[in-house]
Design an enzyme around this catalytic site. Structure first.
Site, PDB file in Angstrom:
ATOM      1  N   ILE A 100      51.432  46.422  12.732  1.00 26.89           N
ATOM      2  CA  ILE A 100      51.214  46.580  14.169  1.00 26.89           C
ATOM      3  C   ILE A 100      50.200  45.527  14.604  1.00 26.89           C
ATOM      4  O   ILE A 100      49.328  45.129  13.825  1.00 26.89           O
ATOM      5  CB  ILE A 100      50.656  47.978  14.506  1.00 26.89           C
ATOM      6  CG1 ILE A 100      51.584  49.081  14.014  1.00 26.89           C
ATOM      7  CG2 ILE A 100      50.452  48.134  16.004  1.00 26.89           C
ATOM      8  CD1 ILE A 100      51.124  50.490  14.388  1.00 26.89           C
ATOM      9  N   CYS A 101      50.347  45.077  15.837  1.00 27.66           N
ATOM     10  CA  CYS A 101      49.280  44.351  16.524  1.00 27.66           C
ATOM     11  C   CYS A 101      49.001  42.984  15.898  1.00 27.66           C
ATOM     12  O   CYS A 101      49.917  42.226  15.588  1.00 27.66           O
ATOM     13  CB  CYS A 101      48.038  45.251  16.541  1.00 27.66           C
ATOM     14  SG  CYS A 101      46.749  44.809  17.706  1.00 27.66           S
ATOM     15  N   ALA A 102      47.729  42.691  15.694  1.00 24.47           N
ATOM     16  CA  ALA A 102      47.298  41.394  15.165  1.00 24.47           C
ATOM     17  C   ALA A 102      47.644  41.207  13.701  1.00 24.47           C
ATOM     18  O   ALA A 102      47.606  40.086  13.194  1.00 24.47           O
ATOM     19  CB  ALA A 102      45.794  41.229  15.360  1.00 24.47           C
TER      20      ALA A 102
END
Length: 180
Positions: A100-102
């Site tokens: 997820i995400c970065a």
């Protein structure tokens, strides 16, 4: 289903906890492995206590490898030779993995995003090479790779992991129990 979730200082707490909790509701065997021993401080100051350390697990024993985001945690995943090798090994073996995400930056560093459809937190794409760029969907599945955008999409990410690695019916049961 055995799932390995590494965490590090600076990991995004909502993403980590929602992944862990939601998969455990589906009765997946989730192991939370800290990159360092002891309690870790997540990105917003929440204290997280891993089940074990990375050094005490063998990633080959797991069916799924999932990385929460958070820039501090992502930087730790990028710098950790074991996490980087595990990402390569899961990809090569056709085993489920995702982030997820970065944390997409950690997957990119491992060389497992090129040629794949994925998503990440908006703005992270600026730190990725021009030939490795995300789509804007909140959750993306490409082969054995599952990715999502951020804290607010963590439930959808975890439910997609359950649907793909377990069954859509199991994911629907967990969704109903969560009142989503």
């Amino acid at each position: 289903m055995n799932v390995l979730v590494p965490i590090a200082t600076g990991s995004e707490e909502m993403e980590a906890v929602i992944i862990i909790d939601t998969l455990r509701r589906a009765e997946f065997n989730v192991t939370v492995a800290g990159l360092t021993a002891g309690t870790l401080e997540a990105s917003r100051g929440v204290k997280l206590v891993p089940d074990t350390t990375w050094e005490q697990v063998d990633p080959a024993d797991y069916d799924v490898l999932l990385l929460p985001g958070g820039f501090g945690g992502t930087e730790a995943f990028m710098a950790h030779a074991g996490v980087q090798q595990a990402l390569k090994d899961f990809d090569a073996a056709g085993k489920w993995f995702g982030c997820i995400c970065a944390a997409a930056l950690a997957l990119n560093k491992a060389g497992v995003l090129e040629g794949k459809k994925f998503t990440c937190y908006p703005g992270v794409e600026q730190k990725l090479p021009p030939n490795v760029q995300p789509v804007s969907d909140i959750v993306v599945v490409d082969g054995h790779l599952i990715t999502s955008q951020g804290p607010g999409t963590a439930f959808e990410f975890a439910l997609k992991v359950i649907a793909e690695c377990g069954s859509p019916n199991l994911a629907a049961e967990v969704r109903a129990g969560l009142l989503l």
